[in-house]
Write a protein that holds these residues in place. Sequence first.
Motif, PDB file in Angstrom:
ATOM      1  N   TRP A 198       0.855  -1.203   0.000  1.00  0.00           N
ATOM      2  CA  TRP A 198       0.000   0.000   0.000  1.00  0.00           C
ATOM      3  C   TRP A 198       0.880   1.237   0.000  1.00  0.00           C
ATOM      4  CZ3 TRP A 198      -5.346  -0.276  -0.130  1.00  0.00           C
ATOM      5  CH2 TRP A 198      -6.057   0.908   0.067  1.00  0.00           C
ATOM      6  N   SER A 199       0.414   2.315  -0.623  1.00  0.00           N
ATOM      7  CA  SER A 199       1.206   3.548  -0.698  1.00  0.00           C
ATOM      8  C   SER A 199       0.281   4.751  -0.538  1.00  0.00           C
ATOM      9  CB  SER A 199       1.872   3.628  -2.077  1.00  0.00           C
ATOM     10  OG  SER A 199       0.855   3.737  -3.057  1.00  0.00           O
ATOM     11  N   ALA A 200       0.895   5.931  -0.526  1.00  0.00           N
ATOM     12  CA  ALA A 200       0.081   7.148  -0.447  1.00  0.00           C
ATOM     13  C   ALA A 200      -0.875   7.217  -1.637  1.00  0.00           C
ATOM     14  CB  ALA A 200       0.992   8.374  -0.425  1.00  0.00           C
ATOM     15  N   VAL A 233      -6.409   6.390  -4.507  1.00  0.00           N
ATOM     16  CA  VAL A 233      -7.147   5.636  -5.529  1.00  0.00           C
ATOM     17  C   VAL A 233      -8.201   4.710  -4.915  1.00  0.00           C
ATOM     18  CG1 VAL A 233      -6.849   3.905  -7.359  1.00  0.00           C
ATOM     19  CG2 VAL A 233      -5.210   5.774  -7.129  1.00  0.00           C
ATOM     20  N   ASN A 234      -7.884   4.165  -3.731  1.00  0.00           N
ATOM     21  CA  ASN A 234      -8.787   3.166  -3.143  1.00  0.00           C
ATOM     22  C   ASN A 234      -9.626   3.648  -1.973  1.00  0.00           C
ATOM     23  OD1 ASN A 234      -8.591   0.405  -4.388  1.00  0.00           O
ATOM     24  ND2 ASN A 234      -6.453   1.012  -4.297  1.00  0.00           N
ATOM     25  N   ASP A 238       0.950   9.327   5.477  1.00  0.00           N
ATOM     26  CA  ASP A 238      -0.260   8.786   6.101  1.00  0.00           C
ATOM     27  C   ASP A 238      -0.264   9.253   7.544  1.00  0.00           C
ATOM     28  OD1 ASP A 238      -2.554   7.118   5.996  1.00  0.00           O
ATOM     29  OD2 ASP A 238      -1.469   5.465   6.933  1.00  0.00           O
ATOM     30  N   PRO A 239      -1.203  10.067   7.998  1.00  0.00           N
ATOM     31  CA  PRO A 239      -2.411  10.517   7.319  1.00  0.00           C
ATOM     32  C   PRO A 239      -2.140  11.574   6.244  1.00  0.00           C
ATOM     33  CG  PRO A 239      -2.231  11.569   9.467  1.00  0.00           C
ATOM     34  CD  PRO A 239      -1.117  10.587   9.381  1.00  0.00           C
ATOM     35  N   LEU A 287      -4.146  13.306  -7.604  1.00  0.00           N
ATOM     36  CA  LEU A 287      -2.786  12.790  -7.852  1.00  0.00           C
ATOM     37  C   LEU A 287      -1.907  13.899  -8.446  1.00  0.00           C
ATOM     38  CD1 LEU A 287      -3.686   9.251  -9.299  1.00  0.00           C
ATOM     39  CD2 LEU A 287      -2.684   9.744  -7.051  1.00  0.00           C
ATOM     40  N   ALA A 288      -2.496  14.713  -9.315  1.00  0.00           N
ATOM     41  CA  ALA A 288      -1.730  15.817  -9.915  1.00  0.00           C
ATOM     42  C   ALA A 288      -1.374  16.852  -8.861  1.00  0.00           C
ATOM     43  CB  ALA A 288      -2.534  16.452 -11.052  1.00  0.00           C
ATOM     44  N   SER A 289      -2.290  17.112  -7.936  1.00  0.00           N
ATOM     45  CA  SER A 289      -2.002  18.070  -6.867  1.00  0.00           C
ATOM     46  C   SER A 289      -0.893  17.530  -5.963  1.00  0.00           C
ATOM     47  CB  SER A 289      -3.271  18.331  -6.049  1.00  0.00           C
ATOM     48  OG  SER A 289      -2.962  19.025  -4.869  1.00  0.00           O
TER      49      SER A 289
END
Length: 344
Positions: free
Chosen positions: A163-165, A170-171, A206-207, A315-317
């Motif tokens: 799992w990633s940032a 996305v999920n 995370d967070p 994601l772009a931000s």
Amino acid sequence: MNPLRIGIVGAGVMGADHARTLHRAVGGAEVTLIADVDRARAEAVAEQTGGQVADDALAAIASGRLDGLIVASADPTHAELVLAAIAADLPVLCEKPLAPTVAEVDAIIAAEAAGTRPLVQVGFMRRFDPAYVQLRQELLDGRIGAPLLVHAVHRNRSTPPGWSAESSIVNSLVHELDVLPWLLGDEVTEVLWTHGRPSPRAGFADPQLTLLRFRGGVLATVEVFTNAGYGYDVRAEVVGETGTLELVDPALVVTRADGGFGSRLAADWRPRFADAYRIELQAWTAAIRDRPERPIDGPTSADGRRAALLTEAVLASRRSGGWQHLPETSSTAHTPVQEGRQQS
Ligand code: ISE
């Protein structure tokens, strides 16, 4: 009337959960087919729910032996399976995200538009959750005047390996990107992603915090914390001109013991949203049965597109570190059917 024949592709956490819910709690439909890249996993689910295990999901979709398809496989496989369902004129309920990229969602929308009827529903189950439904109704009824701010919190106890940032966006965040425009009946015009000190438990950002600005001026703060450690915790508070509305975690029992007072939190989203998943499946199967010209009752492919656009903007931000503006999106105001009407 023969029960609807429902196929499920993907026998992981959500595919298995949908299979069990269909089997136990949805009348008029049965699981007749389960496919998974891991055949043993599909067999384990079929043992509990019935249904044949298929090795070739695409052949099963094209076989003409299904009345509906649930796609709960890995995200990158969604588009191909949904396109196959559309080619077979088969109603399909696809888990979120509809597809990982806007380009794939556009291909789905084009294929669906070329057919004779809408076929694609997206599994944004929060729209069926009784608490969210009531929150939205109170807003529509003007209980707190015009909304000004929203504070949303989305916490998971822990994350699976890998799992990633980006996975959190996305999920997990994607649910907020769907439900908040639906709650407010408004479109997001810009987004900003940021984070503070990461939890040592996570090993990535995370967070994280995302700000969403809506066309009507409402600002939403969304915390996603996927390694919160203590349990599954989803909250939303809307601050309005004359009051506030807040989701209450729908615990049924409060304990007073050992000098304390409280209720238990679910370990993950399945217990918290069990009613939402059941109502979602009841509404979807009822639509397939009763309304062949529109065999969906819930978020559409256009809603899947909005969520995909917003995901890409967040994601772009994250990459740019600044506000990201959104192109105009189309709004669909899905109003879930009433619980009573869905019992079959
Ligand atoms: C998970 O994939 C889900 O869809 C849950 O509803 C969400 O709350 C969780 O954060 C995701 O990991």
